[in-house]
Design a protein around this motif. Sequence first.
Motif, short mmCIF file in Angstrom:
data_model
loop_
_atom_site.label_atom_id
_atom_site.label_comp_id
_atom_site.label_asym_id
_atom_site.label_seq_id
_atom_site.Cartn_x
_atom_site.Cartn_y
_atom_site.Cartn_z
N PRO A 142 0.80 -1.23 0.00
CA PRO A 142 0.00 0.00 0.00
C PRO A 142 0.83 1.28 0.00
CG PRO A 142 0.00 -1.00 2.18
CD PRO A 142 0.68 -1.97 1.26
N SER A 143 2.14 1.16 0.26
CA SER A 143 2.99 2.35 0.32
C SER A 143 3.75 2.60 -0.98
CB SER A 143 3.99 2.21 1.47
OG SER A 143 4.77 1.03 1.30
N LEU A 144 3.60 1.72 -1.98
CA LEU A 144 4.36 1.81 -3.22
C LEU A 144 3.91 3.02 -4.04
CD1 LEU A 144 6.53 0.23 -4.80
CD2 LEU A 144 4.67 -0.96 -5.98
N THR A 145 4.85 3.95 -4.29
CA THR A 145 4.52 5.17 -5.03
C THR A 145 5.30 5.33 -6.33
OG1 THR A 145 6.14 6.43 -3.73
CG2 THR A 145 3.86 6.43 -2.94
N PHE A 157 -0.42 -4.68 -12.98
CA PHE A 157 -0.09 -3.35 -12.48
C PHE A 157 -1.28 -2.72 -11.76
CE2 PHE A 157 0.65 1.31 -13.24
CZ PHE A 157 1.72 1.42 -12.37
N ASP A 158 -2.49 -3.22 -12.01
CA ASP A 158 -3.66 -2.66 -11.33
C ASP A 158 -3.62 -2.90 -9.82
OD1 ASP A 158 -3.98 -5.38 -11.59
OD2 ASP A 158 -6.16 -5.28 -11.87
N LEU A 159 -2.73 -3.80 -9.37
CA LEU A 159 -2.59 -4.03 -7.94
C LEU A 159 -1.92 -2.85 -7.25
CD1 LEU A 159 -1.28 -7.72 -8.04
CD2 LEU A 159 -3.56 -6.98 -7.33
N ALA A 160 -1.13 -2.10 -7.99
CA ALA A 160 -0.37 -0.98 -7.42
C ALA A 160 -1.23 0.28 -7.42
CB ALA A 160 0.92 -0.77 -8.22
N LYS A 161 -2.18 0.33 -6.52
CA LYS A 161 -3.17 1.42 -6.51
C LYS A 161 -2.64 2.72 -5.94
CE LYS A 161 -7.25 -1.59 -6.25
NZ LYS A 161 -6.53 -2.84 -6.54
#
Length: 315
Positions: A178-181, A202-206
């Motif tokens: 959840p912190s991936l920017t 890539f849709d997992l990286a919201k």
Amino acid sequence: MPTTIEDLPREVLLHILDLRTSHLWIWPRYSTLSQLSLVSRSFRVPAQALLSRSIFIKRMHTATSLIESGGGDLVTEEVSLAGNWGLGESLGLVGGVVDKCRGMRTLKLDSFFSPFPVEMLMSPALSNLTSLDLQNVLDVHYPYTSASLHLPFQLTHLRLHNLGHFSLHLLTAILASPSLTHVTFSIHPASVQLDQDLSHHFDLAKSVTHFTTTRVPPDLAEQTRLQHLSLIYTPDHDFVPALETLKGKLKVLEVPGLGSMEVMMEALALPALDRLEELELASEEWVKTLPGWMEFMRLMEKRKIRLRYKHLPER
């Protein structure tokens, strides 16, 4: 009252030496800090502290020496490992180096051909890790499911460069952070299946705000926070349809090359780019040769979009 630079507090000296060397590459930085550590006793402690902040290991005997050294764990912020050492040796040595280091925030792994030490990524020593960089990794297979991958870290930065094979379970676990920017996908052109896997997961990286890629995923609907998109190659025919799915609003777009100005004009008409603040293109001399250049410039001026150009190296 301080009379010379050596009389300054240690934390001030540390900051000065850091500013002096932070822009240097690994070996020039190491050499400069080594020389600074010999200037005086006052310089020695801050210079050595900066030397241990970033570690680069390329040879087996260096890794072995670090693991077997006394004095307890090593406090460091960044560790870079090149693992082209062989098969069985890489796994144990890399895990040993990681377990030896504490406080690590950045981990860079390069040239792991087989096997890649996936188990090492589950080490408790990586609990402070925020940045992971995998380059030239040609064999990443993990025999279990995503549920069995217990990664102790929460990444903010992920960079995957020139990968040959990759565990889809590991990819899923990392992208779900959840912190991936900041994410960079620079995939070898021959890795068609991996490229598709990355695009479709890539849709997992919201939470991503900055995305650099060789290929824009076909569906960007979940990237509501994406603000900065950078393409590594000239956009293909999927570029505009992909942007049409983006619900967020880009502020910065970087495009290294254009086949035609028509593609860029079509993209700028999309809702996802109606708040664009900055656009970076290839060299100005090359872009000016494209038909529709003047119309494009009038649109830039009308929408008050800052236009920048990459400085290409001379041949």
